[in-house]
Design a protein around this motif. Structure first.
Motif, mmCIF file in Angstrom:
data_model
loop_
_atom_site.group_PDB
_atom_site.id
_atom_site.type_symbol
_atom_site.label_atom_id
_atom_site.label_comp_id
_atom_site.label_asym_id
_atom_site.label_seq_id
_atom_site.Cartn_x
_atom_site.Cartn_y
_atom_site.Cartn_z
ATOM 1 N N ASN A 426 3.059 72.838 4.539
ATOM 2 C CA ASN A 426 2.940 74.200 3.989
ATOM 3 C C ASN A 426 2.905 75.243 5.098
ATOM 4 O O ASN A 426 3.546 76.293 4.993
ATOM 5 C CB ASN A 426 1.647 74.341 3.166
ATOM 6 N N ALA A 427 2.135 74.957 6.150
ATOM 7 C CA ALA A 427 1.961 75.952 7.222
ATOM 8 C C ALA A 427 3.289 76.205 7.941
ATOM 9 O O ALA A 427 3.629 77.353 8.254
ATOM 10 C CB ALA A 427 0.907 75.475 8.213
ATOM 11 N N LEU A 428 4.043 75.141 8.183
ATOM 12 C CA LEU A 428 5.319 75.311 8.902
ATOM 13 C C LEU A 428 6.358 75.988 8.002
ATOM 14 O O LEU A 428 7.129 76.831 8.454
ATOM 15 C CB LEU A 428 5.825 73.959 9.423
ATOM 16 N N LYS A 429 6.324 75.616 6.729
ATOM 17 C CA LYS A 429 7.237 76.244 5.765
ATOM 18 C C LYS A 429 6.942 77.749 5.680
ATOM 19 O O LYS A 429 7.840 78.599 5.719
ATOM 20 C CB LYS A 429 7.026 75.593 4.394
ATOM 21 N N ASN A 430 5.678 78.049 5.601
ATOM 22 C CA ASN A 430 5.230 79.442 5.529
ATOM 23 C C ASN A 430 5.690 80.228 6.772
ATOM 24 O O ASN A 430 6.163 81.364 6.679
ATOM 25 C CB ASN A 430 3.702 79.428 5.440
ATOM 26 N N LEU A 431 5.592 79.576 7.905
ATOM 27 C CA LEU A 431 6.013 80.215 9.160
ATOM 28 C C LEU A 431 7.510 80.486 9.155
ATOM 29 O O LEU A 431 7.982 81.559 9.574
ATOM 30 C CB LEU A 431 5.642 79.273 10.310
ATOM 31 N N ALA A 432 8.265 79.499 8.653
ATOM 32 C CA ALA A 432 9.722 79.663 8.607
ATOM 33 C C ALA A 432 10.096 80.792 7.643
ATOM 34 O O ALA A 432 10.971 81.611 7.929
ATOM 35 C CB ALA A 432 10.364 78.350 8.146
ATOM 36 N N GLU A 433 9.398 80.850 6.512
ATOM 37 C CA GLU A 433 9.682 81.889 5.519
ATOM 38 C C GLU A 433 9.317 83.277 6.036
ATOM 39 O O GLU A 433 9.996 84.263 5.761
ATOM 40 C CB GLU A 433 8.919 81.605 4.218
ATOM 41 N N ALA A 434 8.226 83.319 6.829
ATOM 42 C CA ALA A 434 7.782 84.617 7.355
ATOM 43 C C ALA A 434 8.737 85.133 8.428
ATOM 44 O O ALA A 434 8.742 86.309 8.751
ATOM 45 C CB ALA A 434 6.368 84.474 7.932
ATOM 46 N N GLY A 435 9.544 84.210 8.992
ATOM 47 C CA GLY A 435 10.469 84.600 10.056
ATOM 48 C C GLY A 435 9.700 84.993 11.289
ATOM 49 O O GLY A 435 8.551 84.591 11.479
ATOM 50 N N ASN A 436 10.314 85.778 12.140
ATOM 51 C CA ASN A 436 9.631 86.169 13.355
ATOM 52 C C ASN A 436 8.606 87.244 13.051
ATOM 53 O O ASN A 436 8.928 88.285 12.530
ATOM 54 C CB ASN A 436 10.638 86.707 14.379
ATOM 55 N N PRO A 437 7.341 86.971 13.402
ATOM 56 C CA PRO A 437 6.331 88.007 13.165
ATOM 57 C C PRO A 437 6.621 89.250 14.010
ATOM 58 O O PRO A 437 7.214 89.129 15.079
ATOM 59 C CB PRO A 437 5.020 87.342 13.603
ATOM 60 N N PRO A 438 6.196 90.430 13.524
ATOM 61 C CA PRO A 438 6.510 91.650 14.273
ATOM 62 C C PRO A 438 5.826 91.641 15.637
ATOM 63 O O PRO A 438 4.800 91.018 15.800
ATOM 64 C CB PRO A 438 5.922 92.758 13.387
#
Ligand SMILES: Cc1ncc(COP(=O)(O)O)c(C=O)c1O
Length: 438
Positions: A426-438
């Motif tokens: 879930n955490a990695l999927k969430n990171l991928a979905e969030a894309g590059n953080p600002p």
């Protein structure tokens, strides 16, 4: 991003109050994280329970101290029994001698040893002893290695600098820092060069044989042997700081795992079974320079206190007895978790590295293989923070910093591991979905 599942109102309130009393609201800096840490009410086995009523699967394990999990019954019984007979005597006990014997049996490089209260004390005194023994002032440490919070080791290299250290903490006198040479870990050439110029001025080379304080960094093939050879050549005391790796990488630590014998070593964390104790020890000819037999002074009111010794003796006996079961189980679970992280990185097309060994692992959000402090520094800290917070919301607690390592214990059950695999995904999927953080 998903809404937080785990509300922590009481922790927030406690943290506000704590900040008025304790610098940063905590008693050790790494415990503080944004916006505020959860406060612990109790722990059991693989879990921490917060004052807010949340349970967390714990991969911090008090920074590696609890290899058998929280509240191991045999360890608690041993401590309770000792408490009923007294907590500190200011005089020697039989158990100290038995404990020392058992430590030496597992760590034969420690021909003699001395018990202290923390890893910081252990490395501080090991270094003083090495200086007293060699009559030299300078020491070498590696960038990214942590050896506790005393002046000689709170020194970090500037860009490419390899000689006079610069204090990385205010309050460390330049005169002290100047005696600490900081070199890059895993770099054969920089050590070779430094020794050619200054080898005869160096009392000790201290390192974490496996670096667990910059995420997790493994030694390159032949590196520890190379350090052994070079320190022998120049009469430098080689100190393995095994405060983390001791009883963790193997029962006999990194020195057993890699088959390299240091002149001195330090142990802590696991050694006390959850109680404060540490040890430094090494060759008899070095250790005999310690007071009262020698002229290097070291002392401590609580050194070898019977409660920590009783708990430590119990954990060592348990590990010794169960080693064939304990270490393979830890390794198997660690491999599963590390593999899940690696698979997640591929599945979600993330740029990250995963390092693991024995029962330690860490993920780094970088394209570069992590082999030293400079490569750890290429990691995207913001991504790590998102990953950390996401895990926390799912009830999985890892150390809140990219520069720490995750630790397993024998208390982590199949159910815990499965829940963690889901949380990682879930955490990695969430990171991928969030894309590059600002
Ligand atoms: C490798 C190493 N050495 C020494 C220390 C200092 O130990 P303590 O915190 O018990 O003073 C630590 C603490 O994390 C450590 O990781």
């Amino acid at each position: 991003m998903a809404e937080p599942k785990l509300a922590i109102p009481k922790s927030k309130e406690l943290f506000e109050k704590a900040k008025t009393l304790l610098p940063g609201g905590v008693n050790s800096p790494v415990r503080a994280f944004e916006p505020y840490p959860f406060f612990v009410e109790k722990a059991q086995g693989s879990k921490l329970f917060s004052v807010d009523g949340n349970a967390y699967i714990d991969y911090c394990m008090s920074y590696g101290a609890l290899i058998l999990g929280h509240c191991h019954p045999e360890i608690l019984d041993a401590a309770r029994e000792q408490i009923s007979k007294g907590t500190v005597y200011g005089a020697p006990t039989e158990l100290e001698v038995k404990f020392a014997e058992l430590i030496r049996q597992v760590y034969p490089s420690m021909e003699m040893l001395r018990l202290v209260n923390s890893g910081t004390e252990a490395t501080m005194h090991a270094i003083r002893l090495a200086r007293g023994f060699t009559g030299r002032k300078k020491i070498i440490k590696f960038e990214g290695c942590f050896h506790g919070s005393h002046d000689s080791v709170l020194v970090k290299a500037g860009s490419g600098a390899a000689w006079f250290g610069t204090p990385s903490s205010l309050g460390v006198p330049e005169e002290t820092a100047g005696n600490t040479i900081v070199l890059p870990y895993n770099n054969f050439e920089s050590l070779e060069e430094t020794l050619k110029r200054h080898g005869n001025e160096i009392a000790a080379l201290i390192l974490e044989p496996v670096v667990a304080n910059s995420g997790l960094i493994l030694p390159k093939e032949g590196y520890l042997n190379f350090l052994r050879k070079k320190t022998d050549e120049y009469g430098i005391v080689l100190i393995f700081d095994e405060v983390v790796t001791g009883f963790r990488v193997a029962l006999g630590g990194a020195q057993e795992y890699y088959g390299v014998k240091p002149d001195m070593a330090t142990l802590g964390k696991i050694l006390g079974g959850g109680f404060p104790i540490a040890v430094f020890g090494g060759k008899r000819e070095i250790m005999e320079n310690l007071a009262p037999t020698g002229k290097v002074y070291q002392a401590g009111t609580f050194s070898g206190n019977p409660v920590s010794v009783a708990a430590g003796y119990t954990v060592l006996k348990l590990l010794h007895r169960e080693r064939e079961k304990v270490y393979p189980k830890l390794e198997r679970n660690c491999e599963r978790l590390a593999k899940a992280l690696k698979d997640g990185v591929l599945d979600y097309d993330l740029e990250a590295q995963v390092n693991s060994l024995a029962s330690m692992f860490q993920i780094f959000f970088t394209t570069v293989p992590v082999t030293d402090y400079a490569t750890v520094k290429t990691s995207e800290i913001q991504k790590f923070n998102i990953y950390f917070k996401n895990l926390l919301k799912q009830g999985v607690f890892i150390p809140p910093s990219q520069f720490e390592t995750c630790f397993l214990s024998t208390a982590h059950s199949e159910e815990d591991i499965n829940a963690t695999l889901t949380a990682f995904d879930n955490a990695l999927k969430n990171l991928a979905e969030a894309g590059n953080p600002p």
